[in-house]
Design a protein around this motif. Structure first.
Motif, PDB file in Angstrom:
ATOM      1  N   PHE A  23       0.767  -1.191  -0.027  1.00 38.69           N
ATOM      2  CA  PHE A  23       0.112   0.202   0.053  1.00 38.69           C
ATOM      3  C   PHE A  23       0.811   1.212  -0.041  1.00 38.69           C
ATOM      4  CE2 PHE A  23      -3.718  -2.718   0.738  1.00 38.69           C
ATOM      5  CZ  PHE A  23      -4.614  -2.011   0.032  1.00 38.69           C
ATOM      6  N   VAL A  24       2.033   1.274   0.809  1.00 38.16           N
ATOM      7  CA  VAL A  24       2.895   2.399   0.572  1.00 38.16           C
ATOM      8  C   VAL A  24       3.340   2.522  -0.985  1.00 38.16           C
ATOM      9  CG1 VAL A  24       5.262   3.411   1.569  1.00 38.16           C
ATOM     10  CG2 VAL A  24       3.540   2.283   3.126  1.00 38.16           C
ATOM     11  N   GLN A  25       3.741   1.301  -1.255  1.00 42.59           N
ATOM     12  CA  GLN A  25       4.238   1.329  -2.967  1.00 42.59           C
ATOM     13  C   GLN A  25       3.403   1.930  -3.859  1.00 42.59           C
ATOM     14  OE1 GLN A  25       5.008  -2.534  -4.306  1.00 42.59           O
ATOM     15  NE2 GLN A  25       6.344  -1.721  -6.018  1.00 42.59           N
ATOM     16  N   GLU A  26       1.960   1.864  -3.548  1.00 39.03           N
ATOM     17  CA  GLU A  26       1.172   2.579  -4.354  1.00 39.03           C
ATOM     18  C   GLU A  26       0.484   3.635  -3.913  1.00 39.03           C
ATOM     19  OE1 GLU A  26      -0.433   0.771  -6.994  1.00 39.03           O
ATOM     20  OE2 GLU A  26       0.683  -1.003  -6.588  1.00 39.03           O
ATOM     21  N   GLY A  27       1.204   4.367  -3.262  1.00 37.91           N
ATOM     22  CA  GLY A  27       0.811   5.750  -2.666  1.00 37.91           C
ATOM     23  C   GLY A  27       0.110   6.251  -1.482  1.00 37.91           C
ATOM     24  N   ASP A  81      -9.564   5.947   5.512  1.00 40.67           N
ATOM     25  CA  ASP A  81     -10.344   5.219   4.394  1.00 40.67           C
ATOM     26  C   ASP A  81     -10.659   3.886   4.427  1.00 40.67           C
ATOM     27  OD1 ASP A  81     -10.535   7.478   2.218  1.00 40.67           O
ATOM     28  OD2 ASP A  81      -8.504   7.636   2.652  1.00 40.67           O
ATOM     29  N   ILE A  82      -9.697   3.179   4.830  1.00 44.51           N
ATOM     30  CA  ILE A  82      -9.452   1.447   5.149  1.00 44.51           C
ATOM     31  C   ILE A  82      -9.063   1.102   6.151  1.00 44.51           C
ATOM     32  CG2 ILE A  82      -9.261  -0.730   3.867  1.00 44.51           C
ATOM     33  CD1 ILE A  82      -8.445   0.786   1.183  1.00 44.51           C
ATOM     34  N   ILE A  83      -9.637   0.126   6.763  1.00 45.58           N
ATOM     35  CA  ILE A  83      -8.942  -0.517   8.000  1.00 45.58           C
ATOM     36  C   ILE A  83      -8.923  -1.850   7.489  1.00 45.58           C
ATOM     37  CG2 ILE A  83     -10.899  -1.100   9.333  1.00 45.58           C
ATOM     38  CD1 ILE A  83      -9.050  -1.090  11.654  1.00 45.58           C
ATOM     39  N   LEU A  84      -7.613  -2.640   7.740  1.00 46.54           N
ATOM     40  CA  LEU A  84      -7.248  -3.915   7.170  1.00 46.54           C
ATOM     41  C   LEU A  84      -7.026  -4.608   8.558  1.00 46.54           C
ATOM     42  CD1 LEU A  84      -7.110  -6.415   5.289  1.00 46.54           C
ATOM     43  CD2 LEU A  84      -4.643  -5.781   5.349  1.00 46.54           C
ATOM     44  N   HIS A  85      -8.208  -5.668   9.111  1.00 48.71           N
ATOM     45  CA  HIS A  85      -8.404  -6.139  10.355  1.00 48.71           C
ATOM     46  C   HIS A  85      -7.338  -7.396  10.065  1.00 48.71           C
ATOM     47  CE1 HIS A  85     -10.861  -3.878  12.898  1.00 48.71           C
ATOM     48  NE2 HIS A  85     -11.810  -3.969  11.848  1.00 48.71           N
ATOM     49  N   GLN A 132     -14.097   1.368   4.475  1.00 49.36           N
ATOM     50  CA  GLN A 132     -14.033  -0.169   3.864  1.00 49.36           C
ATOM     51  C   GLN A 132     -13.570  -0.838   5.155  1.00 49.36           C
ATOM     52  OE1 GLN A 132     -11.990  -0.717   0.294  1.00 49.36           O
ATOM     53  NE2 GLN A 132     -12.829  -2.649   0.179  1.00 49.36           N
ATOM     54  N   PHE A 133     -14.198  -1.949   5.280  1.00 51.50           N
ATOM     55  CA  PHE A 133     -13.376  -2.617   6.274  1.00 51.50           C
ATOM     56  C   PHE A 133     -12.806  -4.034   5.335  1.00 51.50           C
ATOM     57  CE2 PHE A 133     -16.480  -0.681   8.989  1.00 51.50           C
ATOM     58  CZ  PHE A 133     -15.795  -0.472  10.011  1.00 51.50           C
ATOM     59  N   ALA A 223      -8.037  -6.961  -4.224  1.00 49.77           N
ATOM     60  CA  ALA A 223      -9.576  -7.214  -3.481  1.00 49.77           C
ATOM     61  C   ALA A 223     -10.169  -5.982  -3.010  1.00 49.77           C
ATOM     62  CB  ALA A 223      -9.374  -8.240  -2.587  1.00 49.77           C
ATOM     63  N   LEU A 224      -9.091  -5.216  -2.005  1.00 54.54           N
ATOM     64  CA  LEU A 224      -9.520  -4.044  -1.511  1.00 54.54           C
ATOM     65  C   LEU A 224      -9.683  -2.815  -2.630  1.00 54.54           C
ATOM     66  CD1 LEU A 224      -7.247  -4.347   1.722  1.00 54.54           C
ATOM     67  CD2 LEU A 224      -9.742  -4.456   1.673  1.00 54.54           C
ATOM     68  N   LYS A 225      -9.174  -2.692  -3.505  1.00 52.80           N
ATOM     69  CA  LYS A 225      -9.361  -1.686  -4.398  1.00 52.80           C
ATOM     70  C   LYS A 225     -10.495  -2.061  -5.258  1.00 52.80           C
ATOM     71  CE  LYS A 225      -6.849   0.707  -8.413  1.00 52.80           C
ATOM     72  NZ  LYS A 225      -5.870   0.509  -9.394  1.00 52.80           N
ATOM     73  N   ASN A 226     -10.910  -3.267  -5.701  1.00 55.28           N
ATOM     74  CA  ASN A 226     -12.111  -3.490  -6.388  1.00 55.28           C
ATOM     75  C   ASN A 226     -13.344  -3.459  -5.407  1.00 55.28           C
ATOM     76  OD1 ASN A 226     -10.928  -3.367  -8.778  1.00 55.28           O
ATOM     77  ND2 ASN A 226      -9.835  -5.508  -8.569  1.00 55.28           N
TER      78      ASN A 226
END
Length: 261
Positions: A23-27, A81-85, A132-133, A223-226
């Motif tokens: 995610f860091v790489q993707e900005g 914007d998103i939390i990844l549990h 988004q969760f 998966a998260l992006k889509n």
């Protein structure tokens, strides 16, 4: 506010670490959480843009701290914007050998910790009418497996909870992505709880031969992006989902004969 921000729990190693790098790489701006602050600092400094990372130590058992931690996560970059549990702990013990205290610990970390943190962040998503969760479940969140009884139970419970959340908050534009990895080459089996509550300290053979955490992270990003509702990640073990659905009796026989430890 146009910059995307993701908060990742369990970010100090394995899938969480690899996903943070992706995610860091993707900005994205990334809030890194786990219990081990030193390990989080290592992840931050190993990323392609350390200035885009915020280290926020968090223990999923310490739910009394979640209100303060959530506020700190939000203020780090202005919003989430998103939390990844992703934080959690696995299991390698037979039901007959496992005290209820170990079962409770597995549920406390894998289910109640995730749910409690969700409830703290949910008002932020509702206020923004966006969020988004992402939830790291497991293939055993879809079917049971030997030696993973309460781990599987916790992952099953996450599906029920977050499927309800998805339906309740559709109008606020809040999405849920359930992510079910199979065998991913991480230390998850080494850290898994045995019957007496201590770590296994061994690498499963299937885990050793599994998909790399980096490839898993790429699939999680997509998966998260889509905004996929559910995704299965891994090798041939993901076929278990469909065997369970269409030929459950045959799948049960396969699991009985499998060398799952």
């Amino acid at each position: 506010m146009s910059e995307k921000v993701i908060w990742i729990t369990g970010a100090s190693s394995g899938i969480g670490e690899a996903t943070a790098y992706k995610f860091v790489q993707e900005g994205y701006k990334v809030v890194l959480s786990a219990r081990n602050k030193e390990a989080l600092e290592r992840v931050k400094n190993s990323s392609s843009s350390p200035q885009h990372c915020k280290v926020l130590p968090l223990d999923l058992v310490d739910q009394a701290s979640f209100a303060e931690k959530t506020l700190e996560a939000i203020t780090a970059f202005g919003h989430i914007d998103i939390i990844l549990h992703n934080g959690g702990i696995s299991q390698r013990s037979l039901i007959r050998d496992t005290p209820i205290a170990v079962d409770r610990k597995l549920m406390e970390v894998n289910f109640f910790g995730t749910v409690a943190l969700t409830k703290e962040l949910l008002p932020h998503f509702i206020e923004r009418k966006s969020g988004q969760f992402g939830v790291i479940s497991s293939l055993v969140g879809k079917f049971g497996s030997p030696y993973r009884s309460s781990y599987a139970a916790a992952k099953h419970a996450l599906h029920g909870f977050f499927e309800s959340l998805r339906l309740e908050h559709f109008e606020e534009n809040i999405a849920v992505t359930m992510i079910c990895p199979g065998f991913i080459k991480t230390d998850v089996s080494k850290n898994a709880l045995t019957a007496d509550g201590t770590p296994l300290n061994e690498m499963d053979k299937a885990q050793e031969n599994g998909m790399s955490a980096e490839d898993c992270a790429k699939e999680i990003f997509k998966a998260l992006k889509n905004k996929k509702e559910e995704v299965y990640i891994g090798g041939k073990e993901t076929m278990g989902i469909y065997l369970k659905r269409f030929v459950p009796a045959i799948f049960t026989k396969i699991l009985r004969k499998s060398e799952v430890r």
